[in-house]
Structure formats: C-alpha cells, structure tokens
Design a protein around this motif. Structure first.
Motif, PDB file in Angstrom:
ATOM      1  N   HIS A 162      11.182   3.761   2.085  1.00  0.00           N
ATOM      2  CA  HIS A 162      11.322   2.879   0.923  1.00  0.00           C
ATOM      3  C   HIS A 162      10.310   1.729   0.945  1.00  0.00           C
ATOM      4  O   HIS A 162       9.965   1.190  -0.103  1.00  0.00           O
ATOM      5  CB  HIS A 162      12.763   2.359   0.793  1.00  0.00           C
TER       6      HIS A 162
ATOM      7  N   GLU B 275       7.369   3.200  -0.781  1.00  0.00           N
ATOM      8  CA  GLU B 275       7.633   3.312  -2.226  1.00  0.00           C
ATOM      9  C   GLU B 275       7.373   1.989  -2.935  1.00  0.00           C
ATOM     10  O   GLU B 275       6.728   1.937  -3.975  1.00  0.00           O
ATOM     11  CB  GLU B 275       9.089   3.715  -2.466  1.00  0.00           C
TER      12      GLU B 275
ATOM     13  N   MET C 111      14.411   7.457   4.948  1.00  0.00           N
ATOM     14  CA  MET C 111      15.507   6.495   4.803  1.00  0.00           C
ATOM     15  C   MET C 111      16.750   7.020   5.516  1.00  0.00           C
ATOM     16  O   MET C 111      17.043   8.202   5.443  1.00  0.00           O
ATOM     17  CB  MET C 111      15.807   6.301   3.324  1.00  0.00           C
TER      18      MET C 111
ATOM     19  N   VAL D  29      18.520   1.099   2.003  1.00  0.00           N
ATOM     20  CA  VAL D  29      18.022   0.063   1.087  1.00  0.00           C
ATOM     21  C   VAL D  29      19.117  -0.928   0.672  1.00  0.00           C
ATOM     22  O   VAL D  29      18.811  -1.984   0.150  1.00  0.00           O
ATOM     23  CB  VAL D  29      17.395   0.648  -0.200  1.00  0.00           C
TER      24      VAL D  29
END
Ligand SMILES: Cc1cc2nc3c(=O)[nH]c(=O)nc-3n(C[C@H](O)[C@H](O)[C@H](O)COP(=O)(O)OP(=O)(O)OC[C@H]3O[C@@H](n4cnc5c(N)ncnc54)[C@H](O)[C@@H]3O)c2cc1C
Ligand SMILES: [Zn+2]
Lengths: 410, 91
Positions: free
Chosen positions: A305, A308, B1, B15
């Motif tokens: 992430h 990203e 992730m 996240v």
C-alpha cells in the motif's frame, strides 16, 4: 541534457575489480560493513592518513545493502549549519570524485526541485533557501511557471488535490551511478593494500574492560586496534552485542523503477507533502521512492500500500507516467534517529566508533562521511564536521532536527 | 498487505492500522529524580531488535483502540495481538 540515446554514455566495465583475500589475524582498523560508507572510509584512511593495515568486513557482497538499493539523489540543501557543513563538504567531493577515484561514476548535476504545496510549505522552503545561501550553498526559490520551465512534464495546474505552489531549486544537486561509486572506492582501497573481505559476518566482539580487542566473525576471530561500525540498518544488532544502546530504529524503505523510457524527465523532483520523488536514470528508467514503512523491520521488503500511495501521487504530479510500466520494486533497511540526523563518533568503548542513523539520506554523504570518519578514526577524535552528531546530543539536548530537510525526501 | 488481528474487531487489513512503536515504555515513576541520561533514555531510546518485538498498534480506521502485539521484525509476522493489560492497582 545529453542528446545521446539513453544508455549510450555508460562506460565499459574494467577487467579487474579487487582482490578477494583471506582475513589476516589482526588489523589496525576493522571496518564493519562494506557499503558505500565503509568503502569510502577505507579509501580516505589510506589516502589522507596513510593507514592501510585495514580490513572491511562485509557479511554479504560488497555494497549489496542500501548502497545497491538507494535512489542515488545527491544534494546539500539542508537547513541547519551542522548538516549544511557535512553535506556540502560531501557535494564538493562528489564534484571531483571521478578524478580522485580514476573511475567513472556518472555524476550528473541535473538539479533538484523540492516542491511546496501549501502556504506553510512556501514559508519553510523560502526559509531553507535563505539558510542555504547563508551557508554558501546554491539555492533558489522558484514560482510554478519557473518550475514548469525546468521540468515541462510536471503538472502545475491549480485543479489538483495539492497544487504546486513553487519549489526550492538546487542546481548543483544530482545523481550518480551507485554501483560504480562503490566499485571506484573499492578499487582504490584495494590498490592501497586494504583487505575487502566479503561473506564475513561480524557476530560479536571480544572485550577487555572498556576496549574491544577483536571481532568474532563467520570466518573466525580477527584482532583489531580500532573498530569502526558502518553497518547502516544493522547497527543496533551490533551494538546489542556490546551492551550499548543508541536511539536508532530500523525501517524498510522502498523504491521502484519503471521500464526504460525516452529522456522525459530532465531533473529531480521531490515532494514531501504528497510523498514521492523521482529522477530518470542514465539508461532511462524512472526511479521513484517515498517514505519509510511505518513499522520496524529488517526484512528488506515493505508493504504494497506504500507503493500504491506513492504511485497515486506520482501520476497526479506527472500525468505522462500513467503509461509507464513498473519494472521492479525492492526495499533496503534504514536506521532512523529521533532528529533525522546521523550518529557519528565515540561509543562507551574507547576504541569503537559508530557511524549510523543516516536513515533515508546517507548515499549523498558517502564521500563526505568517508573523509570525516577516516579523520575521526585516525585522530581518535571526531572531525569538526561530525562532532555535532555525537551520541551525547540526545542527553545534552543539542539535537540537529532535520525533519524538514531530511525526513522522507532524500 | 497483511491481515492484522484486532483483539476487538478480528482480522482487518493493514491499512486500517497505525504503528505505535515499542510497548511497555512506562512514564518514570519519580520524574524529579531522573538524570539527564535517564531522560534521554525515556524520551529517545527504544529497543530495535531483529526478531520478536513487543509493540503497540492502534486500529485507527476501525474501533480506534490501542492494543499490544508481538511481531517478528525479520519476517514481519504477528505472533500475537492482545488487549492492553489493565494497570496494576497500587495501594
Ligand atoms: C530505497 C532507498 C532509497 C534511498 N535513497 C537515497 C537517496 O536517494 N539519496 C541518499 O542520499 N540516500 C538514500 N538512501 C539512503 C542510503 O542508501 C543510506 O543512508 C546509505 O547507503 C547508508 O550507508 P552505507 O552505504 O554504508 O549502507 P549499506 O550499503 O547498507 O552498508 C552497510 C553494510 O553493512 C553490512 N553489514 C551489516 N551488518 C553486518 C555485520 N554484522 N557484519 C558484516 N557486515 C554487516 C551490510 O550487509 C551492508 O552491506 C536510500 C536508501 C534506500 C533503502
Ligand atoms: Zn478494532
């Protein structure tokens, strides 16, 4: 900018790199870590101080750590006098390094733009420009149209999430070919008789009171007069063996490259606010990075992430990048300190020196720190440029808080 | 992730979380008696092991609560996540 096709200016490899010696029983100086800093220190120990009974011990292959993984940005536009002194000393050495090493390093002074996106960014940037000028460092404040003139592909529209409000510009900043830099230092150190010993991990130390008498390695015990740590992200692991604590935290820091492109990007652009920075490598790849992954880590990989987010920022700032393909990504392990400045100098052991905590930004310091660390080792006292970066500053409170100029941006 | 197991909400994506550094760093019991070196240690010094590490994480985009985790800093794998232990009551 060169009109040659990308890659045309890459030199041939030499037919000889360096010896691969067996470790001797003992050395005057043992440098732990064969990255850029360790190799540069070895070179200047020989060149400036005539000290050549030296070994550089590297657990993997020479310069295979952060030296091989960094995005090679070189600049000296730091805020505080202490940082300006060491980074500018380094930049001046970069400017003559090819001659000194007798080896091509493809140092390309293409300038760096540090973007401002908010009112506060503008104030901080202008302040840094003025501070740089007072330290004799080239720096300018540019309005958005001037930014566009230097880097035509940048999106200076007012309609994006974080519009470009201007930038600082250091024209003498640049990039260099990191592998060649390491090989250049390695060849010079080797020629001077210094032993570069790969596949040799330091596993511990033999201690006599407040002196270290030797290092224990995966290739046997090696005696030493002085130990100089240059292990970047792994410094805490080494200091743990000595029972010494330092305010260092190791984090993964990622970077990535695109496929090869025509020359589209003539300078370096960094943005702390939207977390991306980019330059175009000599062969044509877009080289990009962002901030560290938040958690501590030693795994030499990071989370997707982060990439990203960094790509989202890059594509908004540079719409043409939307067509570029990502070729590969990787991470290094960087050691960050509470004030985003390095730790250099004495440890509680009389003959052990530390050089660490360069975090995300130590490549640019490679020649400068090699020079000053060699002086520190040779004289047993910190070189004036590194004296402010002692471990003791966390106790006295004399921090060199470079978060504005150092953290995230490299 | 990776998925991180919030002790209240269960497994959620990385996240959603915020990293809080080393766990169990207590405020000094007798601050007035601390030396400069002690203060430096409390404010700036944290462990940095290559291996298992006791950490604090917050489920910042979920229940917004802090919890303790033990994680391997080499593999990044979470070995456990637990609700913070209540403070000992002193008499
Ligand atoms: C993705 C990324 C991007 C970066 N971008 C930039 C940039 O653009 N500009 C910039 O200025 N800086 C940048 N940096 C930071 C820079 O790479 C580092 O600050 C710098 O390389 C650190 O010094 P070094 O070269 O000696 O470290 P390294 O090359 O990591 O050298 C340390 C060496 O020590 C060895 N070692 C560790 N433990 C032991 C042991 N026990 N025994 C023997 N050997 C050991 C390691 O294997 C390694 O080779 C970046 C870093 C990363 C990861
Ligand atoms: Zn939750």
């Amino acid at each position: 900018m060169t009109t040659n096709p990308p890659g045309a200016d890459l030199p041939e490899h030499p037919d000889f790199l360096w010896r691969n010696p067996e470790p001797k029983k003992t050395y005057d100086v043992v440098i732990v870590g064969g990255g850029g800093h360790g190799l540069a220190t070895a070179h200047y120990l020989a060149k400036n101080h005539g000290i050549t009974n030296v070994a550089v011990l590297e657990k993997g292959w020479l310069a295979g750590g952060n030296m091989a993984r960094n995005t090679t940005l070189i600049r000296s536009n730091y805020l505080w006098d202490e940082s300006a002194a060491i980074y500018e000393h380094s930049l001046k050495l970069w400017e003559g390094l090819e001659d000194d090493l007798g080896y091509p390093i493809l140092f390309s002074q293409r300038g760096v733009l540090n973007l401002a996106h908010t009112e506060q960014d503008i104030r901080d940037s202008v302040r840094r420009v003025e501070a740089n000028k007072l330290n004799g460092i080239d720096a300018e404040w540019l309005e958005p149209d001037e930014v566009k003139r230097i880097c035509p592909i940048i999106n200076t529209s007012e309609d994006i999430r974080y519009p470009v409000q201007g930038a600082t510009y250091q024209a003498r900043a640049g990039i260099a070919k990191h592998d060649y830099v390491a090989w250049g230092f390695a060849r010079r150190a080797d020629e001077a008789g210094i032993d570069l010993i790969q596949d040799c991990e330091v596993l511990g130390f033999t201690v006599d009171g407040d002196r270290v008498t030797g290092v224990r390695t995966s290739r046997g015990d090696i005696g030493c007069g002085t130990v100089a740590l240059c292990a970047a992200g792994h410094t805490s692991v080494l200091l743990d063996h000595l029972g010494v604590r330092a305010p260092l935290q190791s984090h993964p820091l990622q970077a990535l490259v695109s496929e090869l492109l025509e020359p589209v990007h003539p300078t370096i652009v960094m943005s702390n606010a939207v977390h991306v920075y980019v330059s175009q490598a000599h062969k044509g790849e877009l080289v990009m990075g962002a901030g560290v992954d938040a958690y501590n880590g030693y795994g030499q990989r990071g989370a997707f992430h982060i990439i990203e987010r960094q790509m989202a920022a890059a594509v908004e700032l540079f719409p043409v990048f939307a067509r570029a393909h990502l070729l590969r990504s990787w991470a290094g392990i960087v050691d960050v300190t509470p004030d985003a400045s390095p730790i250099i100098g004495h440890t509680p052991y009389e003959n052990v020196f530390v050089n660490a905590g360069w975090g995300t930004g130590g490549f640019k310091a490679t020649p400068g720190i090699g020079w000053c660390y060699a002086h520190t080792i040779a004289h047993g006292e910190p070189h004036p440029y590194v004296a402010p970066f002692s471990l003791g500053r966390f106790t006295t409170g004399a921090l060199v808080d470079e978060h504005g100029a150092a953290a995230v941006a490299h | 992730m990776q998925l991180i197991h919030c002790p209240w909400c269960g497994p959620r994506e990385e996240v959603e979380f915020h990293y809080g550094g080393q766990a169990g760093v207590a405020y000094p019991e007798r601050p007035a008696e601390l030396s400069d070196q002690d203060w430096a240690e409390y404010v700036f010094y944290r462990d940095n092991p290559k291996g298992t590490f006791a950490e604090r994480w917050s489920h910042s985009a979920g229940c917004r609560r802090w919890f303790d985790a033990v994680r391997d800093t080499h593999t990044y794998r979470f070995l456990s996540t637990t609700k913070p232990r209540p403070k000992e009551v002193r008499v």
